[in-house]
Design an enzyme around this catalytic site. Sequence first.
Site, PDB file in Angstrom:
ATOM      1  N   LYS A 294      13.499  -7.369  -9.650  1.00  0.00           N
ATOM      2  CA  LYS A 294      13.552  -6.556 -10.868  1.00  0.00           C
ATOM      3  C   LYS A 294      12.181  -5.952 -11.165  1.00  0.00           C
ATOM      4  O   LYS A 294      11.174  -6.650 -11.177  1.00  0.00           O
ATOM      5  CB  LYS A 294      13.998  -7.401 -12.069  1.00  0.00           C
ATOM      6  CG  LYS A 294      15.476  -7.681 -12.104  1.00  0.00           C
ATOM      7  CD  LYS A 294      15.867  -8.491 -13.324  1.00  0.00           C
ATOM      8  CE  LYS A 294      16.105  -7.629 -14.538  1.00  0.00           C
ATOM      9  NZ  LYS A 294      16.635  -8.443 -15.677  1.00  0.00           N
ATOM     10  N   LEU A 295      12.207  -4.658 -11.416  1.00  0.00           N
ATOM     11  CA  LEU A 295      10.993  -3.910 -11.752  1.00  0.00           C
ATOM     12  C   LEU A 295      11.278  -3.030 -12.958  1.00  0.00           C
ATOM     13  O   LEU A 295      12.378  -2.474 -13.078  1.00  0.00           O
ATOM     14  CB  LEU A 295      10.578  -3.010 -10.581  1.00  0.00           C
ATOM     15  CG  LEU A 295      10.186  -3.691  -9.269  1.00  0.00           C
ATOM     16  CD1 LEU A 295      10.447  -2.759  -8.092  1.00  0.00           C
ATOM     17  CD2 LEU A 295       8.720  -4.093  -9.306  1.00  0.00           C
TER      18      LEU A 295
END
EC number: 2.2.1.2
Length: 318
Positions: A132-133
């Site tokens: 996740k970014l």
Amino acid sequence: MANTLEQLKLYTTIVADTGDIEAIKRYQPEDATTNPSLILKAAQIPEYESLIDNAIDWAKSQSDDLAQQLDDASDKLAVNIGVEILKLVPGRISTEVDARLSFDKEQSIAKAHKLVRLYKEAGVDKSRILIKLASTWEGICAARELEKEGINCNLTLLFSFAQARACAEAGAYLISPFVGRILDWYKKDTGKDYDAVNDPGVISVTEIYNYYKQHGFNTVVMGASFRNIGEIIELAGCDRLTIGPSLLEELANSQVDITPKLVAATSTVAAEAPLTEAQFRWDFNQDPMAVDKLAEGIRNFAIDQGKLEVMLTAKLAN
């Protein structure tokens, strides 16, 4: 008649937005997502004490430097929780890169590599992980590089069409548009209430979903951050929906007749030229809601990461 949750599963892949193993056992989602706030919450569950102890011991074995130990313990704990969750879900776990790296492409890539390595050492292949970014320009560019390496990414804190388009053009595996936080902003800004059909968050996800399908993008749309089951019902048919335990329970205990509201286009239109960085920044800046909510989301995740580190620091000192 099947309950609302079981009906919804016919049209949409259901993902549990939690680090709580008991909730995951109860609702049997396909995948699970975590974030710094959920890891902080999970770390306070007594059953997870051994996972924290393991992370602390491992971090101490890696370095004598306290700052490095803290970084290592934090990453190892997130992975330990992810490994436990993967014993219960057939699909993937989303594990988030430190929000404080949201504007640093290279450091985000390095952190992603570290998380993938820690999962591999725990016996988990990268095919079961989503990194996740935050959907900043730098986060999106990091995802482009990681996807080329076969590391799939979940672009989160997504509030605008500009972010969604840039993510798809970068080849991101999945995006998480935040439905409820969009609603929060509009309710506060206008002083109005919105029913599910007119919910600005629902409208945003619907627009993104339709654009992706019409333009032949393979990026998965996973609606996130819900405030009520009405929003969820209006997005039946979306590729995936990640839902917290309280709303999963409400869906399981209700019987609303579900019909798919989002249906993939059968014909596609030609792709446009990809957004440049300048175009992305301008288009994003034109949406005051998205600017506010992205900044707030990054700040709040960073605050919770800091709280987790205070807890881990105390344990490292023992």
